[in-house]
Enzyme design. Structure first.
Site, PDB file in Angstrom:
ATOM      1  N   ASP A  20      -4.331  30.471  31.109  1.00  0.00           N
ATOM      2  CA  ASP A  20      -5.258  29.341  31.239  1.00  0.00           C
ATOM      3  C   ASP A  20      -5.488  28.616  29.918  1.00  0.00           C
ATOM      4  O   ASP A  20      -6.014  27.512  29.909  1.00  0.00           O
ATOM      5  CB  ASP A  20      -6.583  29.761  31.898  1.00  0.00           C
ATOM      6  N   ARG A  21      -5.106  29.220  28.796  1.00  0.00           N
ATOM      7  CA  ARG A  21      -5.291  28.548  27.502  1.00  0.00           C
ATOM      8  C   ARG A  21      -3.993  27.885  27.048  1.00  0.00           C
ATOM      9  O   ARG A  21      -2.907  28.283  27.468  1.00  0.00           O
ATOM     10  CB  ARG A  21      -5.703  29.550  26.428  1.00  0.00           C
ATOM     11  N   ASP A  23      -3.405  35.202  30.376  1.00  0.00           N
ATOM     12  CA  ASP A  23      -3.456  34.867  31.803  1.00  0.00           C
ATOM     13  C   ASP A  23      -3.105  33.412  32.092  1.00  0.00           C
ATOM     14  O   ASP A  23      -3.279  32.948  33.222  1.00  0.00           O
ATOM     15  CB  ASP A  23      -4.831  35.213  32.382  1.00  0.00           C
ATOM     16  N   LYS A  43      -9.277  26.500  33.771  1.00  0.00           N
ATOM     17  CA  LYS A  43      -8.472  25.765  32.800  1.00  0.00           C
ATOM     18  C   LYS A  43      -7.020  26.154  33.018  1.00  0.00           C
ATOM     19  O   LYS A  43      -6.737  27.185  33.623  1.00  0.00           O
ATOM     20  CB  LYS A  43      -8.944  26.047  31.382  1.00  0.00           C
ATOM     21  N   SER A  60      -7.680  38.051  29.653  1.00  0.00           N
ATOM     22  CA  SER A  60      -7.299  36.763  29.077  1.00  0.00           C
ATOM     23  C   SER A  60      -6.500  36.890  27.785  1.00  0.00           C
ATOM     24  O   SER A  60      -5.447  37.492  27.767  1.00  0.00           O
ATOM     25  CB  SER A  60      -8.557  35.929  28.874  1.00  0.00           C
ATOM     26  N   HIS A  61      -7.063  36.344  26.707  1.00  0.00           N
ATOM     27  CA  HIS A  61      -6.351  36.283  25.437  1.00  0.00           C
ATOM     28  C   HIS A  61      -6.472  37.573  24.644  1.00  0.00           C
ATOM     29  O   HIS A  61      -5.934  37.666  23.551  1.00  0.00           O
ATOM     30  CB  HIS A  61      -6.923  35.135  24.614  1.00  0.00           C
ATOM     31  N   ASP A  84      -1.833  31.739  26.736  1.00  0.00           N
ATOM     32  CA  ASP A  84      -2.443  33.052  26.494  1.00  0.00           C
ATOM     33  C   ASP A  84      -2.066  34.074  27.562  1.00  0.00           C
ATOM     34  O   ASP A  84      -1.196  33.822  28.402  1.00  0.00           O
ATOM     35  CB  ASP A  84      -3.958  32.913  26.401  1.00  0.00           C
TER      36      ASP A  84
HETATM   37  C1  G16 Z   1     -13.252  32.323  28.274  1.00  0.00           C
HETATM   38  C2  G16 Z   1     -13.965  31.288  29.060  1.00  0.00           C
HETATM   39  C3  G16 Z   1     -14.030  30.005  28.278  1.00  0.00           C
HETATM   40  C4  G16 Z   1     -14.640  30.250  26.917  1.00  0.00           C
HETATM   41  C5  G16 Z   1     -13.861  31.327  26.197  1.00  0.00           C
HETATM   42  C6  G16 Z   1     -14.475  31.732  24.877  1.00  0.00           C
HETATM   43  O1  G16 Z   1     -11.915  31.975  28.136  1.00  0.00           O
HETATM   44  O2  G16 Z   1     -13.345  31.047  30.285  1.00  0.00           O
HETATM   45  O3  G16 Z   1     -14.758  29.094  29.004  1.00  0.00           O
HETATM   46  O4  G16 Z   1     -14.636  29.082  26.151  1.00  0.00           O
HETATM   47  O5  G16 Z   1     -13.809  32.471  26.999  1.00  0.00           O
HETATM   48  O6  G16 Z   1     -15.667  32.361  25.134  1.00  0.00           O
HETATM   49  P1  G16 Z   1     -16.417  33.161  24.010  1.00  0.00           P
HETATM   50  O7  G16 Z   1     -16.617  32.168  22.894  1.00  0.00           O
HETATM   51  O8  G16 Z   1     -17.683  33.592  24.665  1.00  0.00           O
HETATM   52  O9  G16 Z   1     -15.537  34.285  23.555  1.00  0.00           O
HETATM   53  P2  G16 Z   1     -10.774  33.007  28.528  1.00  0.00           P
HETATM   54  O10 G16 Z   1      -9.501  32.281  28.231  1.00  0.00           O
HETATM   55  O11 G16 Z   1     -11.028  34.193  27.648  1.00  0.00           O
HETATM   56  O12 G16 Z   1     -11.004  33.308  29.963  1.00  0.00           O
END
Ligand code: G16
Length: 541
Positions: free
Chosen positions: A279-280, A277, A374, A111-112, A275
């Protein structure tokens, strides 16, 4: 097909969103294979099944895709639909799973988190509904990782993933598809592309920072090619294995180039970033930053202006640490609002049951029931469609929203890479003191209640405990504390701060100043700076 003996690795427990580790950890012999085989074992095997496979283009992604294809073939999968070049944004993968009625999918992304040989990699399993595996499945995968003794792999040369078309690995069909077109077509069904083309035709300007990650090709196709935004609207549009050294997390800290441009004298009308992937999202107007919680609320209040939601929203959901701004909109609309733990996986049941059509999180995630993830570009198009329909800019839309609903001042402070023991000790200590906090006064704020959030899924009754500490102050302010489940280095403490101001006065303060008393009270109660020796947070959203 060869069966390889193996032994379990420690720490293959999926976090908030799949298994994320340093790339070098994933590249150890058998590490990826163990996790993939454990996943197959946990879902009852893949014999005869159709899977979707793709990722955000980060380092090791194509190698991992080849391994997974050979393992799927050895386990009897019927077909794997792969994005060309092993590319698929997370929402595009979710869409393909749904559109093609696949049995599930594997997304290769952290992801990010930054990418590259010294950065992060990740693997996530999604279900037939297109959404992330729920906790019952991730727990089953984890259990299988602890007892694994062998995995199966098909012996064959690598598959050509650069050309669209079908080939075979043994009896399994490998179908390489254009990663963008099905997703872009779906966006065209949801939004008023005619109105958006008109907006750009009239000279509306925009900057989209794809941060050298996966949304580049999607944003160029949709914004520049289909909607006629000026060439160069999308920057950092080529996905690179190391994201060009960028940290592809669309927040004011990491998307600083975009922040500078949007706060500058020659800012375009609208700015957005996404981000790794895809989704953000982060959205900005000229000189205005929109916090993700406010973005969710504005989208909820205006969704009826967008063709795909003209019938109104079924309900909304937000993660617990997300501000209550959307709750006020839901009350005004007379629809249900659900509060879930952090993690998109908790929204899936609500969407599948038809209880909600819009979901969002403070962590720059917004989406709807068009997929089960998302969706960064979807959120950008929502804003563009709302701007086109209202004929107003971001600043005006936001100001009118606050005037109508009041403002939930909101900020998240992250303390990254803390020693795990130190972070755990601090929160365990807080847990022990929670009951005694009630009624205490800290920097003028009286604690009304303090607890640890637990969630009972209203659809399947499953229970998730220890989902974050909540300290509620008299007057409606609160602070939430929890450890991130997506980091790969030490512990990241997230501190979520919120204060509601009904207006009409006091709606235009600087959020950090408006939240000052809560920040000071939190330090007095938890002692983050005192205990960690940190001068302040690493990231402020
Ligand atoms: C993931 C989850 C999200 C979550 C985020 C932050 O996002 O899919 O639902 O809000 O992580 O999580 P944490 O606070 O546990 O780091 P992504 O974009 O990383 O897949």
């Amino acid at each position: 097909m060869t069966t390889h003996p193996t032994t379990p690795f420690d720490g293959q427990k999926p976090g908030t969103s799949g298994l994320r580790k340093k790339t070098a950890v994933f590249m150890q012999p058998n590490f990826l294979e163990n996790f993939v085989q454990a996943t197959f074992n946990a879902i009852g095997g893949v014999r005869g099944k159709t899977l979707v496979l793709g990722g955000d283009g980060r380092y090791f992604g194509t190698d991992a895709a080849q391994v997974i294809l050979k393992m799927a073939a050895a386990s009897g999968a019927a077909r794997v639909i792969v994005g060309q070049g092993a590319w698929l944004s997370t929402p595009a993968a979710s869409n393909l799973i749904r559109k093609r009625s696949a049995d599930g999918g594997i997304i290769l992304s952290a992801s990010h988190n930054p990418g590259g040989p010294n950065e992060d990699f990740g693997v996530k399993y999604n279900m037939a509904n297109g959404g992330p595996a729920p906790e019952s499945v991730t727990e089953a995968i984890f259990a299988r990782t602890k007892e694994i003794t062998e995995y199966a792999k098909f012996d064959a040369p690598d598959v050509n993933l650069t050309a669209i078309g079908e080939s075979h690995l043994g009896a399994m069909v490998v179908e390489v598809v254009d990663p963008v077109s099905a997703y872009a077509d779906m966006m065209e069904e949801i939004f008023d592309f005619k109105a958006l083309r008109g907006l750009f035709h009239e000279g509306f300007t925009m900057r989209m920072d794809s941060m050298c990650a996966i949304t580049g090709p999607y944003a160029v196709e949709i914004l520049e090619k289909r909607l006629g935004a000026a060439k160069g609207t999308v920057v950092h549009e080529t996905p690179l294995p190391d994201f060009g050294g960028m940290h592809p997390d669309p927040n004011p800290t990491w998307a600083h180039e975009l922040m500078v441009e949007m706060m500058g004298a020659s800012a375009p009308d609208f700015g957005a970033a996404s981000d790794g992937d895809g989704d953000r999202n982060m959205v900005l107007g000229r000189g205005v930053y929109v916090s993700p919680s406010d973005s969710l609320a504005v989208i909820a209040a205006n969704a009826h202006l967008v063709p795909g939601y003209a019938q109104g929203l079924k309900g909304v959901a937000r993660s617990m640490p997300t501000s209550a701004a959307v709750d006020r909109v839901a009350t005004a609309l007379g629809i249900d609002c659900y509060e879930t733990p952090t993690g998109w996986k908790f929204f899936g049941n609500l969407m599948d049951a038809g209880r909600v059509s819009l979901c969002g999180e403070e962590s720059f995630g917004t989406g709807s029931d068009h997929v089960r993830e998302k969706d960064g570009l979807w959120a950008v198009l929502m804003w563009l469609n709302i701007i086109a329909a209202r004929g107003q800019g971001v600043a005006e839309i936001l100001a009118e929203h606050f005037e109508r609903f009041g403002r939930n001042y909101y900020s998240r402070h992250d303390y990254e890479a803390l020693p795990v023991d130190q972070a755990n000790a601090m929160l365990n200590d807080l847990r022990d003191r929670l009951a005694s906090l009630k009624g205490t006064q800290n920097h003028g704020l009286i604690v009304e209640n303090a607890d640890e959030f637990a969630y009972t899924d209203p659809v399947d009754g499953s229970i998730s405990v220890q989902q974050g500490f909540r300290i509620l102050f008299e007057g409606g302010s609160r602070v939430v504390l929890r450890l991130s489940g997506t980091g790969t280095e030490g512990a990241t403490l997230r501190v979520y701060l919120e204060r509601y101001v009904p207006g009409p006065a006091g709606l235009n303060e600087d959020p950090q100043e408006a939240l000052g008393p809560i920040i000071r009270a939190t330090e007095e109660i938890v002692g983050i700076r005192a205990r960690t020796g940190r001068a302040g947070p690493d990231v402020i959203t």
